[in-house]
Design an enzyme around this catalytic site. Structure first.
Site, PDB file in Angstrom:
ATOM      1  N   ARG A 120       5.044 -12.848   9.627  1.00  0.00           N
ATOM      2  CA  ARG A 120       5.689 -11.587   9.299  1.00  0.00           C
ATOM      3  C   ARG A 120       7.016 -11.489  10.030  1.00  0.00           C
ATOM      4  O   ARG A 120       7.210 -12.091  11.088  1.00  0.00           O
ATOM      5  CB  ARG A 120       4.790 -10.391   9.556  1.00  0.00           C
ATOM      6  CG  ARG A 120       4.445 -10.087  10.986  1.00  0.00           C
ATOM      7  CD  ARG A 120       3.349  -9.024  11.064  1.00  0.00           C
ATOM      8  NE  ARG A 120       3.749  -7.741  10.532  1.00  0.00           N
ATOM      9  CZ  ARG A 120       3.064  -7.080   9.595  1.00  0.00           C
ATOM     10  NH1 ARG A 120       1.977  -7.581   9.071  1.00  0.00           N
ATOM     11  NH2 ARG A 120       3.466  -5.907   9.192  1.00  0.00           N
ATOM     12  N   LYS A 141       4.175   0.504   9.822  1.00  0.00           N
ATOM     13  CA  LYS A 141       4.233   1.764   9.072  1.00  0.00           C
ATOM     14  C   LYS A 141       3.681   2.926   9.896  1.00  0.00           C
ATOM     15  O   LYS A 141       4.141   4.050   9.762  1.00  0.00           O
ATOM     16  CB  LYS A 141       3.476   1.620   7.748  1.00  0.00           C
ATOM     17  CG  LYS A 141       4.301   0.862   6.710  1.00  0.00           C
ATOM     18  CD  LYS A 141       3.756   1.079   5.311  1.00  0.00           C
ATOM     19  CE  LYS A 141       2.771  -0.009   4.981  1.00  0.00           C
ATOM     20  NZ  LYS A 141       2.361  -0.006   3.555  1.00  0.00           N
ATOM     21  N   GLU A 161       0.873  -1.165   0.000  1.00  0.00           N
ATOM     22  CA  GLU A 161       0.000   0.000   0.000  1.00  0.00           C
ATOM     23  C   GLU A 161       0.919   1.225   0.000  1.00  0.00           C
ATOM     24  O   GLU A 161       1.825   1.312   0.842  1.00  0.00           O
ATOM     25  CB  GLU A 161      -0.888   0.006   1.258  1.00  0.00           C
ATOM     26  CG  GLU A 161      -1.830   1.184   1.230  1.00  0.00           C
ATOM     27  CD  GLU A 161      -2.817   1.235   2.381  1.00  0.00           C
ATOM     28  OE1 GLU A 161      -2.866   0.273   3.180  1.00  0.00           O
ATOM     29  OE2 GLU A 161      -3.530   2.243   2.458  1.00  0.00           O
TER      30      GLU A 161
HETATM   31  P1  ATP Z   1      -0.502  -1.879   6.556  1.00  0.00           P
HETATM   32  O1  ATP Z   1      -1.366  -2.843   5.775  1.00  0.00           O
HETATM   33  O2  ATP Z   1      -0.806  -1.769   7.991  1.00  0.00           O
HETATM   34  O3  ATP Z   1      -0.298  -0.579   5.884  1.00  0.00           O
HETATM   35  P2  ATP Z   1       1.576  -3.694   5.882  1.00  0.00           P
HETATM   36  O4  ATP Z   1       2.803  -3.886   6.668  1.00  0.00           O
HETATM   37  O5  ATP Z   1       0.649  -4.835   5.664  1.00  0.00           O
HETATM   38  O6  ATP Z   1       0.927  -2.509   6.594  1.00  0.00           O
HETATM   39  P3  ATP Z   1       1.606  -3.401   3.030  1.00  0.00           P
HETATM   40  O7  ATP Z   1       2.092  -2.275   2.214  1.00  0.00           O
HETATM   41  O8  ATP Z   1       0.195  -3.774   2.914  1.00  0.00           O
HETATM   42  O9  ATP Z   1       1.965  -3.050   4.513  1.00  0.00           O
HETATM   43  O10 ATP Z   1       2.524  -4.673   2.783  1.00  0.00           O
HETATM   44  C1  ATP Z   1       2.816  -5.154   1.499  1.00  0.00           C
HETATM   45  C2  ATP Z   1       3.153  -6.612   1.584  1.00  0.00           C
HETATM   46  O11 ATP Z   1       4.259  -6.805   2.437  1.00  0.00           O
HETATM   47  C3  ATP Z   1       2.020  -7.418   2.146  1.00  0.00           C
HETATM   48  O12 ATP Z   1       1.838  -8.568   1.329  1.00  0.00           O
HETATM   49  C4  ATP Z   1       2.460  -7.805   3.519  1.00  0.00           C
HETATM   50  O13 ATP Z   1       1.995  -9.065   3.839  1.00  0.00           O
HETATM   51  C5  ATP Z   1       3.988  -7.790   3.392  1.00  0.00           C
HETATM   52  N1  ATP Z   1       4.585  -7.412   4.673  1.00  0.00           N
HETATM   53  C6  ATP Z   1       4.390  -6.279   5.360  1.00  0.00           C
HETATM   54  N2  ATP Z   1       5.070  -6.282   6.522  1.00  0.00           N
HETATM   55  C7  ATP Z   1       5.739  -7.453   6.566  1.00  0.00           C
HETATM   56  C8  ATP Z   1       6.615  -8.065   7.520  1.00  0.00           C
HETATM   57  N3  ATP Z   1       6.944  -7.448   8.652  1.00  0.00           N
HETATM   58  N4  ATP Z   1       7.116  -9.281   7.228  1.00  0.00           N
HETATM   59  C9  ATP Z   1       6.789  -9.898   6.072  1.00  0.00           C
HETATM   60  N5  ATP Z   1       5.970  -9.387   5.149  1.00  0.00           N
HETATM   61  C10 ATP Z   1       5.436  -8.184   5.378  1.00  0.00           C
END
Ligand code: ATP
Ligand code: MG
Length: 554
Positions: A262, A272, A36
């Site tokens: 994660r 984030k 995102e």
């Molecule tokens: P949010 O959805 O709260 O903004 P997010 O960490 O899920 O935060 P995204 O931009 O949606 O952020 O993440 C993009 C991809 O990265 C998603 O597929 C998510 O599963 C993966 N991702 C995010 N954080 C992690 C992490 N700490 N470890 C592994 N994969 C991650």
């Protein structure tokens, strides 16, 4: 990493992929990384990128970059740009697979109409409050909305009014019509579309209805013919909804969602929301502050992208959540830098050393090896003279059994130069601190070796005072005191995470390195010439990582 087909897959996701290829379920693998654009990428994202792009590379498939841009208020072009830049830096290429969920808004709209026509969705006129209150609990079923059984034609009219902007924000939502008694709360008629007047960074004001993640994600995956859609464990409970959407909307393919743990790292935060707060509250200098666990921060700090990929590989992919010690990342960085980067000498906390038997105006240039680990790295010349800078820590007025460096009467080696023996020390009359150390050198030890095999227990780095260049050095420490800073993370910040040392003496050759170059300061650690703040003749060094244990002492 070499992936010959006979090797057993590295993790359970690769096993699934291999089985789907072997059974003929898929002829080609398509994965995606779906950030995102509401922040910069961090180490956790790197894990997901390495997984998704890794699978595509190993199977000769494709990995798309899809921006999951369905929440206009928090998203921006700055993030879209930074994410692409950081992914290229990490070494991955999405080829022509660049997509935006916002490109699918029309398709999502058609999918919404299809569900309504099939009696699988309805426009609910309840307030958000009422919907929440009637959702039930883990032990009690939800209560159906009074709008749940309204005729499809009526919902379609309302749906068109939602899109046309005839209704205020929150007036109604489109809900899936699944099961208000489901033990899985995500299936209790979840919202699919909501009214939100917000300017989108790509579609502007064209839309005032925006899709929910659970609706947009499976459809986006299917439209891109994604075969394996990986995500983190928090959305495991949403998988039945993902499957429901894929099964009930007419789509070109049926992707499969697979969850993995994660990445969490000690002494930092990978949320984030918290990273944004660190930036917005000015706690760090920006998204690319070298203390940040963002890819932009790690890049500026000097972490090589292949060290980060190596780290992600070692962390692996599993179902169980775990916290990885940041020391593993540091280890990967050292392992990558040690054989490669040139060595220099610089002094961080200088103390003057005067060689009393060296000629007052004497000077010589001594050969120094650029990298003792790599004979091919060659040598350079380091100037030597009567007045040197040494590290304050390398001198003590009283030698103890465990301290082998310089002390009165003690002989040590000056790296690449001579053996010197301490003959005295001048103290500051008020503080009692040493201000100047006196010594004599043995001319027969030129180059750092004594005739007859006489040895010393310590080798010190040094800089000739007369020839010294001045460099600014930034030392970094963990951003947080706790291994796992919780919600009170603001109180757990490490007040010493950044230390700036201005105008430190360094051998002249160091001042010539290019911005972005990585070096080792002997006995001190690895450093990177800051590409933004370094100026010709005014180098700024960011500490990448210290040396390990014994190597740091010498
Ligand atoms: P949010 O959805 O709260 O903004 P997010 O960490 O899920 O935060 P995204 O931009 O949606 O952020 O993440 C993009 C991809 O990265 C998603 O597929 C998510 O599963 C993966 N991702 C995010 N954080 C992690 C992490 N700490 N470890 C592994 N994969 C991650
Ligand atoms: Mg997310």
């Amino acid at each position: 990493m070499d992936e010959s087909p006979k090797e057993s897959p590295r993790d359970f996701i690769r096993s699934i992929v291999a089985a789907d290829l072997a059974s003929g379920r898929h002829r080609a693998i398509v994965t995606r990384f779906p950030p995102e654009p509401n922040g910069y990428l961090h180490v956790g994202h790197a894990k997901s990128i390495c997984l998704n792009f890794g699978i595509a590379l190993e199977t000769g498939g494709q990995c798309n970059l899809r921006f999951d841009d369905t929440n206009p208020e928090k998203e921006s072009d700055e993030y879209v740009r930074s994410i692409q830049e950081d992914m290229r830096w990490l070494g991955f290429d999405w080829r022509d697979g660049l997509h935006f969920a916002s490109d699918y808004f029309e398709a999502l709209w058609q999918a919404a109409r299809e569900l309504v026509e099939k009696g699988l969705a309805y426009v609910d006129e309840q307030t958000a409050e009422e919907i929440r209150a009637t959702r039930g609990t883990l032990t009690e079923p939800g209560c159906p909305s009074p709008w749940r059984d309204r005729p499809a034609a009526e919902s379609l009219v309302r749906l068109d009014e939602m899109r046309a902007g005839a209704l205020p924000d929150g007036a109604c939502v489109l809900r899936a019509r699944i099961d208000m008694a489901s033990p899985n709360l995500n299936l209790r008629d979840p919202a699919l579309l909501r009214i939100r007047r917000a300017t989108h960074h790509r579609t502007g004001d064209r839309w005032c209805v925006y899709p929910m993640y659970d609706f947009a994600h499976p459809i986006s995956d299917a439209l891109e013919n994604i075969t394996h859609s990986t995500c983190t464990l928090e959305v495991e409970d949403h998988r039945p909804l993902y499957d429901w959407v894929v099964a009930n909307v007419t789509l070109p393919s049926r992707p499969r969602q697979i969850e993995f743990a994660r990445l969490e790292l000690t002494h930092t935060v990978l949320s984030k929301r918290k990273l944004l707060a660190l930036v917005q509250e000015g706690i760090v200098g920006g998204w690319d502050d070298p203390r940040m666990p963002t890819l932009a921060g790690l890049r500026r700090r000097g972490v090589p992208p292949d060290a980060l990929r190596d780290f992600c590989e070692r962390v692996g992919v599993a179902k169980a959540n775990s916290v990885v010690d940041v020391a593993l990342l540091e280890h990967c960085v050292r392992e990558r830098l040690n054989p490669e980067v040139p060595r220099y000498m610089g002094v961080l906390r200088p103390l003057e050393l005067v060689i009393e038997n060296y000629p007052e105006d004497g000077e010589e240039w001594l050969d120094a090896r650029n990298n003792p680990e790599d004979p091919a790295a060659g040598t350079r010349q380091v100037p030597f003279s009567r007045r040197l800078w040494i590290e304050r820590d390398d001198f003590r007025q009283e030698a103890t059994r465990k301290f082998w460096r310089l002390a009165p009467g003690r002989e040590v080696r000056l790296r690449w130069a001579y053996f010197v023996t301490c003959t005295g020390v001048e103290l500051d009359p008020t503080t009692g601190e040493p201000v100047r150390v006196l010594c004599t050198y043995d001319p027969a030890t030129r180059g750092g070796d004594a005739p007859g095999g006489r040895t010393v227990k310590a080798t010190l780095h040094w800089v000739s005072a007369r020839h010294a260049a001045a460099v600014d050095v930034r030392l970094y420490d963990r951003l947080f005191l706790d291994e796992r800073p919780g919600e009170d993370w603001r109180d757990r910040l490490n007040p010493h995470s950044l230390e700036v040392l201005a105008a430190r003496p360094a051998e002249p050759a160091l001042a010539m390195v290019a911005p972005g170059a990585r070096v080792q300061l002997e006995r001190l650690g690895y450093f990177c010439a800051d590409a933004r703040d370094s100026r010709p003749g005014a180098l700024v060094l960011n500490q990448i990582v210290g040396l390990k244990g014994a190597a740091a002492k010498g």
